[in-house]
Design a protein around this motif. Sequence first.
Motif, PDB file in Angstrom:
ATOM      1  N   VAL A 114      30.884  12.964  25.552  1.00  0.00           N
ATOM      2  CA  VAL A 114      30.662  14.392  25.353  1.00  0.00           C
ATOM      3  C   VAL A 114      31.981  15.102  25.052  1.00  0.00           C
ATOM      4  O   VAL A 114      33.057  14.579  25.338  1.00  0.00           O
ATOM      5  N   THR A 115      31.850  16.293  24.508  1.00  0.00           N
ATOM      6  CA  THR A 115      32.976  17.205  24.359  1.00  0.00           C
ATOM      7  C   THR A 115      32.641  18.460  25.142  1.00  0.00           C
ATOM      8  O   THR A 115      31.539  19.010  25.011  1.00  0.00           O
ATOM      9  N   ALA A 116      33.572  18.894  25.973  1.00  0.00           N
ATOM     10  CA  ALA A 116      33.371  20.078  26.807  1.00  0.00           C
ATOM     11  C   ALA A 116      33.975  21.295  26.126  1.00  0.00           C
ATOM     12  O   ALA A 116      35.045  21.228  25.532  1.00  0.00           O
ATOM     13  N   ARG A 117      33.248  22.408  26.250  1.00  0.00           N
ATOM     14  CA  ARG A 117      33.733  23.664  25.695  1.00  0.00           C
ATOM     15  C   ARG A 117      33.564  24.747  26.760  1.00  0.00           C
ATOM     16  O   ARG A 117      32.464  24.957  27.259  1.00  0.00           O
ATOM     17  N   ARG A 118      34.683  25.402  27.116  1.00  0.00           N
ATOM     18  CA  ARG A 118      34.615  26.486  28.093  1.00  0.00           C
ATOM     19  C   ARG A 118      33.938  27.687  27.432  1.00  0.00           C
ATOM     20  O   ARG A 118      34.273  28.075  26.314  1.00  0.00           O
ATOM     21  N   LEU A 119      32.987  28.274  28.150  1.00  0.00           N
ATOM     22  CA  LEU A 119      32.253  29.415  27.614  1.00  0.00           C
ATOM     23  C   LEU A 119      32.948  30.718  27.994  1.00  0.00           C
ATOM     24  O   LEU A 119      33.424  30.875  29.120  1.00  0.00           O
ATOM     25  N   THR A 120      32.978  31.641  27.047  1.00  0.00           N
ATOM     26  CA  THR A 120      33.592  32.952  27.269  1.00  0.00           C
ATOM     27  C   THR A 120      32.700  34.029  26.657  1.00  0.00           C
ATOM     28  O   THR A 120      31.770  33.734  25.902  1.00  0.00           O
ATOM     29  N   GLY A 121      33.005  35.267  26.991  1.00  0.00           N
ATOM     30  CA  GLY A 121      32.345  36.415  26.381  1.00  0.00           C
ATOM     31  C   GLY A 121      30.842  36.424  26.557  1.00  0.00           C
ATOM     32  O   GLY A 121      30.304  36.069  27.603  1.00  0.00           O
ATOM     33  N   GLU A 123      28.587  34.551  25.210  1.00  0.00           N
ATOM     34  CA  GLU A 123      28.007  33.222  25.408  1.00  0.00           C
ATOM     35  C   GLU A 123      28.053  32.835  26.888  1.00  0.00           C
ATOM     36  O   GLU A 123      27.093  32.302  27.442  1.00  0.00           O
ATOM     37  N   ARG A 124      29.165  33.160  27.558  1.00  0.00           N
ATOM     38  CA  ARG A 124      29.275  32.877  28.989  1.00  0.00           C
ATOM     39  C   ARG A 124      28.292  33.732  29.774  1.00  0.00           C
ATOM     40  O   ARG A 124      27.624  33.250  30.696  1.00  0.00           O
ATOM     41  N   ALA A 125      28.191  35.006  29.428  1.00  0.00           N
ATOM     42  CA  ALA A 125      27.289  35.916  30.144  1.00  0.00           C
ATOM     43  C   ALA A 125      25.841  35.419  30.075  1.00  0.00           C
ATOM     44  O   ALA A 125      25.123  35.425  31.083  1.00  0.00           O
ATOM     45  N   GLU A 126      25.433  34.981  28.910  1.00  0.00           N
ATOM     46  CA  GLU A 126      24.065  34.458  28.743  1.00  0.00           C
ATOM     47  C   GLU A 126      23.864  33.176  29.561  1.00  0.00           C
ATOM     48  O   GLU A 126      22.857  33.009  30.251  1.00  0.00           O
ATOM     49  N   GLU A 148      36.904  34.320  38.125  1.00  0.00           N
ATOM     50  CA  GLU A 148      35.652  34.152  37.405  1.00  0.00           C
ATOM     51  C   GLU A 148      35.332  32.657  37.382  1.00  0.00           C
ATOM     52  O   GLU A 148      36.177  31.837  36.995  1.00  0.00           O
ATOM     53  N   ILE A 149      34.139  32.303  37.829  1.00  0.00           N
ATOM     54  CA  ILE A 149      33.724  30.906  37.847  1.00  0.00           C
ATOM     55  C   ILE A 149      33.636  30.396  36.408  1.00  0.00           C
ATOM     56  O   ILE A 149      33.008  31.031  35.550  1.00  0.00           O
ATOM     57  N   ARG A 150      34.300  29.284  36.151  1.00  0.00           N
ATOM     58  CA  ARG A 150      34.314  28.704  34.806  1.00  0.00           C
ATOM     59  C   ARG A 150      32.986  28.012  34.516  1.00  0.00           C
ATOM     60  O   ARG A 150      32.432  27.316  35.361  1.00  0.00           O
ATOM     61  N   LEU A 151      32.523  28.189  33.283  1.00  0.00           N
ATOM     62  CA  LEU A 151      31.318  27.508  32.793  1.00  0.00           C
ATOM     63  C   LEU A 151      31.706  26.674  31.582  1.00  0.00           C
ATOM     64  O   LEU A 151      32.461  27.140  30.715  1.00  0.00           O
TER      65      LEU A 151
END
Length: 171
Positions: A114-121, A123-126, A148-151
């Motif tokens: 897999v490739t991980a991508r940190r969500l922001t803005g 996209e993170r809120a949703e 802020e908890i990282r997603l």
Amino acid sequence: MAVGMRLVQKVSSTRGFGRIAPYFIPAMDRTVHRVTRGKVLLSAQLLPGVVLTATGARSGLPRRTPLACMPERDTGTWLLVGSNFGRPGHPAWTANLLAHPEAEINWKGRDIPVTARRLTGAERAEAWQAALRFWPPYAAYQQRVDREIRLFRLERRGAQGTDGSRAPRTT
């Protein structure tokens, strides 16, 4: 929702659980996962789970971490929540993914790159709202910390479907 699940959510939202769970849940999961050759992840009896193998941010060595995850069925991706059980610091696995986003998960006994991508803005809120619907104790964890908890969204590398089969090619 079953009474038992509500009780588990209530207990897992407590500070006491947040203090002791990081010490026994991952160790228990790693042991059972190893003994069963990847077929059983005890915490996955409550929540879906993966064993993440990521490269250590500082050491460069492979680091295996059992984690709850939220499979995103429509997209064939997985959401990871860096809650650290509501403890102050970010969990180490999140720093590992930031430094080395290419990783591997063991999902239902299958190793998947897999490739991980940190969500922001937005996209993170949703994704955060979806995570709260999936596991409401995340709200209590966020209230206890100043960070802020990282997603992270994990996306499969290659062209296989979520069940391990080859996905049809689109043109």
